[in-house]
Design a protein around this motif. Structure first.
Motif, PDB file in Angstrom:
ATOM      1  N   SER B 241       0.826  -1.197   0.000  1.00  0.00           N
ATOM      2  CA  SER B 241       0.000   0.000   0.000  1.00  0.00           C
ATOM      3  C   SER B 241       0.860   1.247   0.000  1.00  0.00           C
ATOM      4  CB  SER B 241      -0.918   0.013   1.216  1.00  0.00           C
ATOM      5  OG  SER B 241      -0.201   0.437   2.359  1.00  0.00           O
ATOM      6  N   LEU B 242       0.277   2.319  -0.493  1.00  0.00           N
ATOM      7  CA  LEU B 242       0.931   3.616  -0.521  1.00  0.00           C
ATOM      8  C   LEU B 242       0.218   4.539   0.448  1.00  0.00           C
ATOM      9  CD1 LEU B 242       1.287   4.413  -4.303  1.00  0.00           C
ATOM     10  CD2 LEU B 242       3.119   4.084  -2.651  1.00  0.00           C
ATOM     11  N   ASN B 243       0.924   5.524   0.953  1.00  0.00           N
ATOM     12  CA  ASN B 243       0.266   6.628   1.636  1.00  0.00           C
ATOM     13  C   ASN B 243      -0.755   7.246   0.681  1.00  0.00           C
ATOM     14  OD1 ASN B 243       0.499   9.803   1.549  1.00  0.00           O
ATOM     15  ND2 ASN B 243       0.596   9.200   3.686  1.00  0.00           N
ATOM     16  N   ALA B 245      -1.803  10.208   0.120  1.00  0.00           N
ATOM     17  CA  ALA B 245      -1.404  11.419  -0.611  1.00  0.00           C
ATOM     18  C   ALA B 245      -0.418  11.075  -1.723  1.00  0.00           C
ATOM     19  CB  ALA B 245      -0.804  12.450   0.351  1.00  0.00           C
ATOM     20  N   ALA B 246       0.433  10.087  -1.471  1.00  0.00           N
ATOM     21  CA  ALA B 246       1.354   9.627  -2.521  1.00  0.00           C
ATOM     22  C   ALA B 246       0.550   8.982  -3.648  1.00  0.00           C
ATOM     23  CB  ALA B 246       2.359   8.646  -1.932  1.00  0.00           C
ATOM     24  N   ALA B 249      -1.104  11.614  -5.760  1.00  0.00           N
ATOM     25  CA  ALA B 249      -0.148  12.289  -6.650  1.00  0.00           C
ATOM     26  C   ALA B 249       0.130  11.428  -7.879  1.00  0.00           C
ATOM     27  CB  ALA B 249       1.149  12.606  -5.899  1.00  0.00           C
ATOM     28  N   VAL B 250       0.318  10.136  -7.668  1.00  0.00           N
ATOM     29  CA  VAL B 250       0.597   9.232  -8.794  1.00  0.00           C
ATOM     30  C   VAL B 250      -0.578   9.236  -9.771  1.00  0.00           C
ATOM     31  CG1 VAL B 250       0.975   6.810  -9.429  1.00  0.00           C
ATOM     32  CG2 VAL B 250       2.213   7.798  -7.481  1.00  0.00           C
TER      33      VAL B 250
END
Lengths: 265, 265
Positions: B241-243, B245-246, B249-250
């Protein structure tokens, strides 16, 4: 499982110091992993901790019970603390009371940069550093080099934001980034709002090192000058900068996108 | 420029309330912009504030002087505060002491989603909300819809993290996201770690609405079911998983990349 209920207990005093002081963590080469998710990730990816500490109020929690069982099977001590003593160690509000005491890995910097990496120059915010570690791990960028001015990676805030990424990437701290960049065997790409090369125009289908700088000032001028290329993430409208962790995620996943489109084409 | 040096002054008491309480900010429909960057952005993008408040110790600062001059040209009151009184209002450590009192815009939700937008379902962390506003503004996604459980956008932490994005995007709060998604005239894409459609396989060359959820639990099931598609950002390795907000952005910049490659091809 033993119980410690005195604040004067030597283990408790050590934990208290590590919980409260970045300097103590650096000096001891130890840190605390707070919460079920970090402890589970550590067990799965790195194995048993030095010690496992549990709040008495969390002993009945089944996730905590499962962790304690695995730790005790590895013949590692578990210590129960009265909730008030545990709370004084923890920065996690409303968390489930379990933490690991671990050694923080220390690594000698490898001679020459050859694999995809991220270089952090003087990044201040622990949340940003943690988010970058997490994105790097997710995108397969597994080497992280930090200048001495960058937030200490093994602090509770960075650990919490990185959600276990620490255990799948190799972290090098207090690194002389100028020497690393100068000797790199791969391209070092520095992001800069003043650059003219667009991220999307780069060929990222080989290992690259990404260089990110201070939240306000960006990458230091001497490092910028040493980088192979300066790149900009194109933007629209009147906001000309991104949060550095958002910027890093965009870069890492553009690299992953290019590599995956090679594989599938 | 007048000086207020009593904590009992009505303006000072209003400022103190707004500085300390999210509820007071919501109720008054007003907030404080703290620091040179936010004040400059506001002046440039939205014009004059209701009031300008300056710490006496900052009066000699040339950036502050320039802001004060522009505010006074717009015939808006500037008030100087002794540093101790100013400091009691500010959450910015080591900041330059200038803030604006402003009205927070309230907007009626437009009938139907037609332009690229971001929908935030129950996002908790003000830093994440701010970073998402900043990335959205940079990528040209200018409509932001927040559920009632999402962090209040006009809090000092969100404002600080968004670095002026508030003044270029349209923010709608306390929105019934289910109704918005149900009636949308464009695709609503929800990110989910369980999805099978890859972000990079989508055609993003028309307006889309991005739906992001709670940091721990993701997008609520009822909203997920209403979305046009569920998408995943591909990842490598053991971190799945990603944060949030990251992740946002992606997504935003993949959309921008696809749109820009249309323009240049």
């Amino acid at each position: 499982m033993r119980t410690v209920s005195s604040r004067e207990n030597p283990l408790y005093k050590e934990l208290k110091q590590l919980a409260g002081s970045s300097q103590a963590r650096r000096k001891a080469g130890r840190t605390l992993l707070d919460g079920v998710h970090l402890c589970e990730s550590y067990l799965q990816l790195r194995g048993a901790p030095l010690q496992c500490i549990v709040a008495e109020g969390a002993l009945a929690n089944p996730e905590v019970g499962a962790i304690v069982q695995r730790v005790e099977q590895a013949r590692v001590h578990c210590t129960a603390l009265p909730d008030a003593l545990y709370k004084a160690l923890s920065q996690v509000e409303h968390g489930v009371g379990i933490m690991f005491l671990i050694d923080t890995p220390t690594r000698a910097v490898p001679g020459v940069l050859r694999a995809s990496a991220v270089l952090l120059d003087n990044l201040q915010d622990p949340g940003n550093v943690g988010s970058i570690l997490r994105s790097a791990a997710a995108a397969g960028v597994t080497q992280v080099y930090c200048s001495s001015g960058t937030a200490f990676c093994w602090s509770p805030k960075v650990l919490r934001a990185a959600m276990g990424a620490h255990f799948v990437v190799e972290i090098y701290e207090n690194v002389d980034l100028a020497a690393l960049v100068r000797d790199a065997a791969i391209a070092v790409l520095a992001t800069s709002g003043y650059a003219t090369r667009r991220l999307y125009d780069l060929d990222l289908r080989q290992p690259v090192a990404w260089l990110f700088g201070h939240e306000g000032q960006g990458v230091a001028d001497d490092l910028l000058a040493l980088a192979s290329d300066q790149v900009v993430i194109p933007h629209l409208g009147q906001i000309e900068s991104l949060n550095v962790a958002a910027c890093a995620a965009v870069c890492f996943f553009e690299q992953l996108r290019q590599n995956q489109s090679v594989e599938t084409s």
